[in-house]
Motif scaffolding. Structure first.
Motif, short mmCIF file in Angstrom:
data_model
loop_
_atom_site.label_atom_id
_atom_site.label_comp_id
_atom_site.label_asym_id
_atom_site.label_seq_id
_atom_site.Cartn_x
_atom_site.Cartn_y
_atom_site.Cartn_z
N GLN A 1 0.83 -1.21 0.00
CA GLN A 1 0.00 0.00 0.00
C GLN A 1 0.87 1.27 0.00
OE1 GLN A 1 -2.51 -0.71 3.43
NE2 GLN A 1 -3.92 -2.01 2.27
N THR A 2 1.65 1.42 -1.06
CA THR A 2 2.55 2.57 -1.18
C THR A 2 2.34 3.26 -2.51
OG1 THR A 2 4.29 1.17 -2.12
CG2 THR A 2 4.33 1.52 0.27
N LYS A 3 2.90 4.44 -2.61
CA LYS A 3 2.81 5.22 -3.85
C LYS A 3 3.45 4.48 -5.01
CE LYS A 3 3.89 9.77 -5.81
NZ LYS A 3 4.53 11.08 -5.55
N ALA A 4 4.56 3.79 -4.74
CA ALA A 4 5.26 3.05 -5.80
C ALA A 4 4.36 1.97 -6.40
CB ALA A 4 6.53 2.43 -5.24
N LYS B 1 1.05 2.00 -6.31
CA LYS B 1 -0.03 2.70 -7.01
C LYS B 1 0.37 3.03 -8.44
CE LYS B 1 -2.75 6.98 -6.90
NZ LYS B 1 -2.98 8.26 -6.17
N GLU B 2 1.59 3.50 -8.61
CA GLU B 2 2.09 3.83 -9.95
C GLU B 2 2.19 2.58 -10.81
OE1 GLU B 2 2.53 6.86 -11.25
OE2 GLU B 2 1.66 7.56 -9.36
N ALA B 3 2.63 1.47 -10.21
CA ALA B 3 2.74 0.22 -10.96
C ALA B 3 1.36 -0.28 -11.39
CB ALA B 3 3.44 -0.83 -10.10
N ILE B 4 0.36 -0.13 -10.51
CA ILE B 4 -1.01 -0.53 -10.83
C ILE B 4 -1.53 0.29 -12.01
CG2 ILE B 4 -3.41 -0.45 -10.01
CD1 ILE B 4 -2.29 -1.09 -7.19
N LYS B 5 -1.31 1.58 -11.95
CA LYS B 5 -1.77 2.47 -13.01
C LYS B 5 -1.13 2.11 -14.34
CE LYS B 5 -2.01 7.40 -14.20
NZ LYS B 5 -1.66 8.78 -13.74
N GLU B 6 0.17 1.83 -14.31
CA GLU B 6 0.90 1.53 -15.55
C GLU B 6 0.50 0.19 -16.14
OE1 GLU B 6 5.52 0.86 -17.08
OE2 GLU B 6 5.12 1.73 -15.10
N THR B 7 0.46 -0.85 -15.32
CA THR B 7 0.20 -2.19 -15.85
C THR B 7 -1.25 -2.40 -16.27
OG1 THR B 7 -0.18 -3.08 -13.62
CG2 THR B 7 2.06 -3.20 -14.49
N SER B 8 -2.18 -1.69 -15.62
CA SER B 8 -3.60 -1.87 -15.97
C SER B 8 -4.07 -0.83 -16.98
CB SER B 8 -4.47 -1.78 -14.71
OG SER B 8 -4.52 -0.45 -14.22
N LYS B 9 -3.14 -0.02 -17.45
CA LYS B 9 -3.48 1.05 -18.40
C LYS B 9 -4.53 1.99 -17.83
CE LYS B 9 -0.89 -1.31 -21.21
NZ LYS B 9 0.53 -0.91 -21.42
N GLY B 10 -4.48 2.19 -16.51
CA GLY B 10 -5.40 3.12 -15.87
C GLY B 10 -6.74 2.54 -15.49
N ALA B 11 -6.95 1.26 -15.76
CA ALA B 11 -8.27 0.67 -15.48
C ALA B 11 -8.46 0.32 -14.01
CB ALA B 11 -8.46 -0.59 -16.33
N ASN B 12 -7.39 -0.11 -13.35
CA ASN B 12 -7.50 -0.52 -11.95
C ASN B 12 -7.22 0.64 -11.00
OD1 ASN B 12 -7.99 -3.05 -12.94
ND2 ASN B 12 -6.01 -3.91 -12.37
N ALA C 1 -6.08 1.93 -7.00
CA ALA C 1 -5.41 1.60 -5.74
C ALA C 1 -6.47 1.61 -4.64
CB ALA C 1 -4.30 2.61 -5.45
N ALA C 2 -6.94 0.45 -4.26
CA ALA C 2 -8.12 0.33 -3.40
C ALA C 2 -7.92 0.91 -2.01
CB ALA C 2 -8.55 -1.13 -3.30
N TRP C 3 -6.69 0.86 -1.50
CA TRP C 3 -6.48 1.36 -0.13
C TRP C 3 -6.67 2.87 -0.03
CZ3 TRP C 3 -2.69 -0.33 -3.41
CH2 TRP C 3 -1.68 0.57 -3.76
N GLU C 4 -6.55 3.58 -1.15
CA GLU C 4 -6.78 5.02 -1.14
C GLU C 4 -8.26 5.34 -1.28
OE1 GLU C 4 -4.43 7.05 -4.02
OE2 GLU C 4 -2.63 6.98 -2.76
N THR C 5 -8.96 4.54 -2.07
CA THR C 5 -10.39 4.79 -2.34
C THR C 5 -11.30 4.21 -1.26
OG1 THR C 5 -9.87 4.71 -4.71
CG2 THR C 5 -12.20 4.59 -4.08
N PHE C 6 -10.94 3.02 -0.77
CA PHE C 6 -11.86 2.30 0.12
C PHE C 6 -11.27 2.03 1.52
CE2 PHE C 6 -12.86 1.04 -4.25
CZ PHE C 6 -14.19 1.41 -4.32
N GLY C 7 -10.07 2.49 1.79
CA GLY C 7 -9.44 2.25 3.08
C GLY C 7 -8.44 1.11 3.01
N LYS C 8 -7.57 1.01 4.01
CA LYS C 8 -6.49 0.02 3.98
C LYS C 8 -6.96 -1.41 4.23
CE LYS C 8 -2.78 3.21 5.05
NZ LYS C 8 -1.56 3.49 5.87
N LYS C 9 -8.12 -1.54 4.90
CA LYS C 9 -8.66 -2.88 5.14
C LYS C 9 -10.11 -2.95 4.73
CE LYS C 9 -5.73 -4.59 8.89
NZ LYS C 9 -5.72 -5.15 10.25
#
Length: 281
Positions: free
Chosen positions: A255-258, A260-271, A273-281
């Motif tokens: 659950q880090t910025k690094a 989050k960036e990897a999620i954005k890149e690999t999913s082409k922006g589709a996925n 970072a859930a811990w920012e939108t919905f909480g860490k748990k």
């Protein structure tokens, strides 16, 4: 006398040398023991995001092995049986249903991504082009199948019994004006079926594994809003191990910025970072 003293000196020196070597050996053993090994089960071949996390965890003496499974039926069984330590492939509804059906005590220890479900097609460009009698493929497991049916409802194609909550089945379709044929397949087969059906509802990870870009190739993508929380992907442990420090460290590093960036890149922006939108748990 001098000879005896000389022999005594040599004996003391030998003792010190042996002791020193033993201490060095002991220190090396302790160093090796400080590396904590953890096996994490994942589904599919796309581990790009996790690979970045694994690389960073090595600097913290946490050696993570990603154990790849081909379908959704295996990782929870492997976790319950102790073949792996954690898994990261499912959302809460899927986990709840698995625990209920198998009597297991697996729990979420952290949110990872929200991977929207999508409707894909090789034959049409938009949902409005779906016509009477067309065939739509959906995943055949209880939770993803229910999610797929709810997505088809959101897209305006069918209506389902709202009393069934998040897990309606094909039998719970209350309105199907286009008389669509709903074909239930293993989730891993939904992308492969694209050549045989009008459209297919495909999980985000399976879509990416099939070379699809969810944000560009889906003709309809699941909205991300408050109702998406039950579909947030999670890291799962056996209940008895949920507070293990090393597992909590893995969640923290994910659950880090690094990441989050990897999620954005690999999913082409589709996925997301859930811990920012919905909480860490």
């Amino acid at each position: 006398m001098k000879k005896n003293l000389k022999n005594l000196g040599l004996a003391v020196l030998a003792f010190l040398l042996i002791g020193g070597l033993a201490a060095c050996g002991s220190g090396s053993k302790e160093s090796n023991q400080s590396v904590q090994k953890v096996k994490i089960g994942v589904v599919g071949s796309d581990t790009d995001v996790w690979d970045t996390v694994v690389k960073r965890l090595k600097k913290k003496n946490i050696d993570v092995e990603l154990v790849k499974f081909t379908d959704y039926t295996q990782p929870n069984a492997a976790l319950a049986e102790g073949e792996i330590d954690l898994n990261a492939f499912q959302h809460q509804i899927f986990l709840d249903n698995y625990n209920k059906e198998h009597g297991t005590k697996l729990v979420s220890i952290g949110n990872t991504v929200n991977s929207p479900l999508g409707i894909y097609s090789q034959k049409i460009k938009k949902v409005s082009q779906i016509k009477k009698g067309d065939t739509i493929a959906i995943p055949n497991d209880t939770t993803n199948g229910g999610r797929a049916l709810r997505l088809l409802q959101t897209a305006g194609l069918i209506k389902v019994d709202e009393a069934k909550g998040y897990t309606p089945t094909v039998e719970d379709i209350t309105e199907n004006k286009l008389n669509l044929k709903i074909t239930e397949l293993d989730a891993a087969q939904t992308a492969r079926a694209l050549g045989d059906v009008t459209a297919s509802v495909i999980n985000g990870g399976m879509a990416v594994d099939a070379g699809l870009n969810p944000s560009k190739d889906a003709i309809y993508l699941e909205p991300v809003n408050a109702s998406s929380k039950p579909y947030v992907n999670i890291i799962v442990a056996n209940e008895k191990d949920k507070n293990k420090k090393v597992y909590q460290e893995i969640v923290k590093e994910y659950q880090t910025k690094a990441t989050k960036e990897a999620i954005k890149e690999t999913s082409k922006g589709a996925n997301v970072a859930a811990w920012e939108t919905f909480g860490k748990k």
